[in-house]
Scaffold this motif. Structure first.
Motif, PDB file in Angstrom:
ATOM      1  N   GLY A 199      -8.121  59.797  40.578  1.00  0.00           N
ATOM      2  CA  GLY A 199      -7.436  59.578  39.302  1.00  0.00           C
ATOM      3  C   GLY A 199      -7.078  60.871  38.603  1.00  0.00           C
ATOM      4  O   GLY A 199      -7.282  61.022  37.406  1.00  0.00           O
ATOM      5  N   GLN A 200      -6.531  61.770  39.367  1.00  0.00           N
ATOM      6  CA  GLN A 200      -6.265  63.099  38.821  1.00  0.00           C
ATOM      7  C   GLN A 200      -5.052  63.683  39.537  1.00  0.00           C
ATOM      8  O   GLN A 200      -4.898  63.501  40.747  1.00  0.00           O
ATOM      9  N   ASN A 201      -4.242  64.416  38.781  1.00  0.00           N
ATOM     10  CA  ASN A 201      -3.047  65.043  39.351  1.00  0.00           C
ATOM     11  C   ASN A 201      -3.126  66.553  39.163  1.00  0.00           C
ATOM     12  O   ASN A 201      -2.432  67.124  38.319  1.00  0.00           O
ATOM     13  N   PRO A 202      -3.987  67.227  39.930  1.00  0.00           N
ATOM     14  CA  PRO A 202      -4.223  68.645  39.677  1.00  0.00           C
ATOM     15  C   PRO A 202      -2.989  69.530  39.896  1.00  0.00           C
ATOM     16  O   PRO A 202      -2.869  70.552  39.227  1.00  0.00           O
ATOM     17  N   GLY A 203      -2.074  69.130  40.759  1.00  0.00           N
ATOM     18  CA  GLY A 203      -0.888  69.970  41.011  1.00  0.00           C
ATOM     19  C   GLY A 203      -0.143  70.266  39.729  1.00  0.00           C
ATOM     20  O   GLY A 203       0.421  71.346  39.550  1.00  0.00           O
ATOM     21  N   THR A 244       2.121  65.317  44.540  1.00  0.00           N
ATOM     22  CA  THR A 244       2.560  66.376  45.442  1.00  0.00           C
ATOM     23  C   THR A 244       1.501  67.428  45.746  1.00  0.00           C
ATOM     24  O   THR A 244       1.279  67.776  46.900  1.00  0.00           O
ATOM     25  N   GLY A 245       0.861  67.937  44.722  1.00  0.00           N
ATOM     26  CA  GLY A 245      -0.087  69.031  44.947  1.00  0.00           C
ATOM     27  C   GLY A 245      -1.169  68.653  45.953  1.00  0.00           C
ATOM     28  O   GLY A 245      -1.652  69.501  46.712  1.00  0.00           O
ATOM     29  N   ARG A 270       9.467  68.079  38.496  1.00  0.00           N
ATOM     30  CA  ARG A 270       9.963  68.563  39.783  1.00  0.00           C
ATOM     31  C   ARG A 270       9.241  67.951  40.973  1.00  0.00           C
ATOM     32  O   ARG A 270       9.874  67.523  41.933  1.00  0.00           O
ATOM     33  N   TYR A 271       7.908  67.896  40.906  1.00  0.00           N
ATOM     34  CA  TYR A 271       7.166  67.408  42.062  1.00  0.00           C
ATOM     35  C   TYR A 271       7.469  65.945  42.368  1.00  0.00           C
ATOM     36  O   TYR A 271       7.277  65.487  43.478  1.00  0.00           O
ATOM     37  N   ARG A 272       7.870  65.207  41.339  1.00  0.00           N
ATOM     38  CA  ARG A 272       8.185  63.803  41.596  1.00  0.00           C
ATOM     39  C   ARG A 272       9.685  63.600  41.767  1.00  0.00           C
ATOM     40  O   ARG A 272      10.173  62.468  41.838  1.00  0.00           O
ATOM     41  N   GLY A 273      10.442  64.704  41.763  1.00  0.00           N
ATOM     42  CA  GLY A 273      11.883  64.611  42.014  1.00  0.00           C
ATOM     43  C   GLY A 273      12.659  63.981  40.879  1.00  0.00           C
ATOM     44  O   GLY A 273      13.738  63.424  41.088  1.00  0.00           O
TER      45      GLY A 273
END
Ligand SMILES: Nc1nc2c(c(=O)[nH]1)N[C@H]1C(S)=C(S)[C@@H](COP(=O)(O)OP(=O)(O)OC[C@H]3O[C@@H](n4cnc5c(=O)[nH]c(N)nc54)[C@H](O)[C@@H]3O)O[C@H]1N2
Ligand SMILES: Nc1nc2c(c(=O)[nH]1)N[C@H]1C(S)=C(S)[C@@H](COP(=O)(O)OP(=O)(O)OC[C@H]3O[C@@H](n4cnc5c(=O)[nH]c(N)nc54)[C@H](O)[C@@H]3O)O[C@H]1N2
Ligand SMILES: [Mo]
Length: 751
Positions: free
Chosen positions: A207-211, A240-241, A647-650
């Motif tokens: 449950g974390q999006n460190p990127g 993404t990360g 950006r990472y999710r486009g």
């Protein structure tokens, strides 16, 4: 490389080239300032880790650019823009206007904020507060960027005034972690150091999006991989990360294709984690039964309580229910269980994907159960790691920002200052909003943050703020909270962390505590954005003198001149802070004591680490609806919107979007690119169903788990009902809102 380019581009836009060149090299260095972004720790000399010349990430650079911008909001700005005009703007527009330069006031009937002298501002606030029927009619919010020194004075002022109404951003953030960890291991903080994490065999990132939100964590995860460790990501989204990471700090990373970080990506349904962790626990018990050697029996016997009750309940699992709740294949859950069994050193990390749920506390307690089974607390390379958000949110709590600080803390305050402290618990964020709605709270004072946009039920919150007699915001930049004023409203502009803070005894520094309990100094080095700014410490102490009067036993006037005086008081009051002034001047600062980590001491009611029994309650989603989570894009810091690029999710140039699985889009008879209104329905206390809606969001086909959707915070906050909170931690349920979609037409809304 793109990240490096974006950080330079944003920095140049906001600060110009030469200020950028002077500023960024100071970020996260021992002689510089702590990043005003997230709470991720810095490398420690004691671990043999050197800091790099660029010890920051793309989003840290954006956070600095946002604060060190050369744009200004002065009296002429407020003369041009009425409050009604500001209320029409987005948070993005407001934030882009620059740093606030003068204190301003809005008095009953006025249309525009007008400059006011500091002295007069404190008179207005003090007289409004004194006019209340009692101190509990006022509430005092803190956002987690506040320094330890300012936070300590803030709670001292509030308690000396006579109330424990100290809501903070943590109430909406890691409160569920604090509650669950206090119940189970006796301290509301994580039990690992940076070195522990980097030496783990297995790291769970749940449950974390460190990127996006803790980019420097990826470098630590990369080290784990280099040492042969493994990583499991549990998330409805393929962030993404975690799936593909290029380390900009080394050439291989900067030029290469990037390395997949996650060995196992469990694409879980929103809210399915409790079922997952229970299933994993049961698999461990089963393996112990079948082949033995799985559980750390000695640890369980010597250090824990409640194992039998837990095991009786945990042995039994209905796999159909688990697969339904998690959306994960049984084989994958079994593979993860084998990874847990193979690992001698496991760290479990999590963030908002676990905390902002109705069963957030239960879910985190279940993570703890899993760790206790194999003795994964209080040994090198293992432990629990709630990854904190705001750069000093953990420190603020250590300093007493909490509506229910224990009596031992209040006793220590009384001993130190000779002032009687109120003992009845105060209001947290959600209860503050409820009390504002009923008229029981009439005055709101915030040290930082953006209460109007960060809290649930935006429309109701705004009405509640407007109904107050007084709203005061200590702020660096404009935000929505300034546009929904009480009858009398003030904006008090303050120094940011990047700025020099010259006082009578010389330049002052402040201190912060990171996510791993390391306390260290932060020294601002830039010239202040305006000569009219006061530091947060100065604002609080001067207000205290006005409010409490010159006869008050606390010598408020001493604090501003020399922050060492504040730190000496902190040393006397706050556990673990003895010799604060000396120890915080050591190059890497010092680490606060942590019973579970240091020597497996657990100050729980049982004196041991507690196993708990947690029963998942499935979330029923009616046909045709989706379960919506609200999350951060790559280009924002909470309610501060840096730009429009995720950006990472486009996703570019858009924030009013809703990400939905392509299959769900088809079965809802929609198409990628359609415009929809999102509607949430909530049955209130009296059984009355309230509908909340946000309009004209663009549907984006995205590989999220089936039945789930995602939209950005804060745009989607109007959908979160005030009554939907995590059990026991009272954290708004921002990650599981049942919504239906209404097709609509018309232009997309302005950003
Ligand atoms: N650049 C930047 N950095 C930040 C912030 C920022 O806004 N911008 N905010 C700071 C703050 S205050 C905080 S608290 C942290 C927040 O850091 P995060 O918690 O990483 O932030 P969110 O964007 O809320 O992301 C939540 C993640 O949980 C996943 N998720 C949602 N629901 C579930 C679920 O039911 N189960 C599981 N397993 N996963 C789920 C989402 O897909 C998403 O990946 O970051 C801090 N750092
Ligand atoms: N729907 C939904 N809601 C959420 C969340 C979610 O995931 N979904 N996340 C929640 C979480 S985790 C959090 S932590 C909260 C965040 O809630 P807050 O902390 O209240 O919000 P921020 O957006 O971080 O606050 C930004 C403002 O702080 C001020 N500021 C910045 N730096 C300084 C400084 O140095 N000093 C002072 N005095 N002011 C400063 C600026 O004026 C800026 O506009 O939001 C919560 N709300
Ligand atoms: Mo947070």
């Amino acid at each position: 490389m793109k990240g490096v380019l974006v950080s330079l581009q944003r920095s140049w836009e906001q600060m110009g080239v030469s200020r950028t060149t002077r500023t960024l090299p100071l970020l996260n260095q021992r002689s510089g300032f702590d990043c005003p972004g997230c709470a991720w720790p810095d490398p420690q000399e004691a671990d043999g880790d050197k800091r790099k010349a660029a010890e920051f990430c793309e989003n840290g650079a954006k956070a600095v650019a946002e604060e060190a911008t050369t744009r200004r909001v002065g009296p002429d700005f407020f003369a041009r823009h009425s409050v009604a005009d500001l209320a029409d703007k987005t948070d993005y527009w407001l934030g882009q206007q620059g740093r606030i330069t003068h204190p301003v006031v809005l008095r009953g009937g006025d249309t525009h904020y007008r400059p006011i002298t500091w002295n007069e501002a404190f008179d207005v606030i003090a007289s409004e507060l004194r006019r209340l029927n009692g101190p509990d009619e006022a509430t005092f919010y803190t956002s987690g960027r506040t320094s330890n020194e300012a936070a300590f004075l803030h709670q001292l002022l509030v308690r000396s005034f006579g109330t424990n109404n100290l809501p903070d951003c943590s109430n909406m953030c890691h409160e569920s972690s604090g509650t669950a960890l206090t119940e189970t291991i006796g301290i509301g903080k994580g039990s690992v150091s940076l070195s522990d994490l980097e030496h783990a065999d297995l790291v769970l990132v749940v449950g974390q999006n460190p990127g996006t939100n803790h980019p420097r964590m990826l470098a630590s995860l990369e080290k784990v991989k280099h040492r042969g460790g493994r990583i499991v990501a549990v998330n409805p989204l393929p962030e993404t990360g975690l799936m593909r990471f290029k380390n900009p700090q080394n050439l291989r990373g900067a030029l290469g294709r990037g390395s997949p970080l996650a060995d196992e990506f469990a694409q879980i349904r929103i809210g399915g984690d409790l079922a997952l962790f229970k299933a994993l626990g049961s698999l461990l018990l089963q393996a112990e039964h079948d082949r033995g050697g799985v559980l750390d029996q000695q640890f369980i016997d010597e250090c824990t309580h409640g194992y039998d009750e837990f095991a009786d309940q945990a042995r039994w699992v209905d796999w159909d229910e688990v697969v339904e709740a998690t959306g994960l294949p049984r084989e994958q859950i079994t593979r993860i269980a084998e990874m847990l069994i193979d690992s001698e050193r496991t760290v479990a990390c999590w963030a908002m994907g676990l905390t902002q749920h109705k069963q957030g506390v239960d879910t985190i307690r279940e993570v703890v159960n899993l760790m206790l089974l194999r003795g994964m607390i209080g040994k090198p390379g293992a432990g629990v790691c709630p990854v904190r958000g705001h750069s000093n949110v953990q420190g603020d709590r250590t300093m007493g920002i909490w509506e229910k600080m224990p009596d031992t803390f209040l006793d220590a305050l009384e001993n130190e200052f000779g002032v009687t402290m109120p003992r009845h618990h105060g209001l947290d964020t959600v209860d503050t909003l409820k009390a504002m709605k009923t008229g029981n709270v009439k005055a709101f004072f915030a040290v930082g943050g953006n209460f109007a946009s960060a809290t649930p039920d935006t429309r109701g919150t705004e009405r509640a703020l407007r109904a107050c007699a007084l709203t005061v915001q200590v702020s660096t930049k404009l935000n929505r909270s300034h546009a929904v004023p009480g009858r009398t409203a003030l904006i008090l502009p303050t120094l940011g962390r990047t700025e020099r803070d010259p006082q009578e005894s010389g330049d002052q520094f402040v201190t912060v505590e990171d996510s791993m309990s390391v306390v260290h100094a932060s020294r601002g080095r830039l010239a202040p954005a305006s000569e009219h700014l006061l530091s947060e410490v100065a604002i609080i102490s001067r207000l205290a003198r006005k409010l409490l009067g010159p006869e008050h036993p606390i010598r408020w006037e001493d604090f501003e001149a020399d922050y060492d005086v504040i730190r000496d008081h902190i040393a006397a009051v706050v556990p673990g802070c003895a010799n604060f002034n000396r120890r915080v001047r050591q190059p890497d600062g010092f680490v606060l004591p942590n019973g579970p980590r240091d020597n497996r001491t657990f100050t729980t009611k049982t004196g041991r680490a507690n196993f708990t029994v947690n029963i998942p309650e499935p979330i029923e989603i009616p046909e045709g609806r989706l379960l919506l989570q609200t999350l951060r894009s790559h280009d924002q810091y909470n309610t501060t919107i840096y730009g429009l690029s995720d950006r990472y999710r486009g996703i570019e140039d858009a924030r009013r979007v809703v990400l939905i699985n392509a299959d769900d889009i088809a079965s809802l008879d929609l198409a990628d690119g359609d415009l929809v209104n999102l509607v949430s329905a909530w049955s209130g206390d009296q059984g009355v169903t309230e509908e909340r809606r946000v309009e004209r969001f663009r549907v984006v086909a995205y590989p999220t788990a089936k039945g789930c959707a995602a939209a950005y915070y804060p745009e989607a906050n109007p959908l979160v009902p005030l009554g939907a909170v995590a059990e026991r931690s009272n954290t708004p349920v921002s990650k599981a809102i049942i919504v239906r979609l209404e097709r609509t037409t018309g232009p997309e809304q302005d950003l």
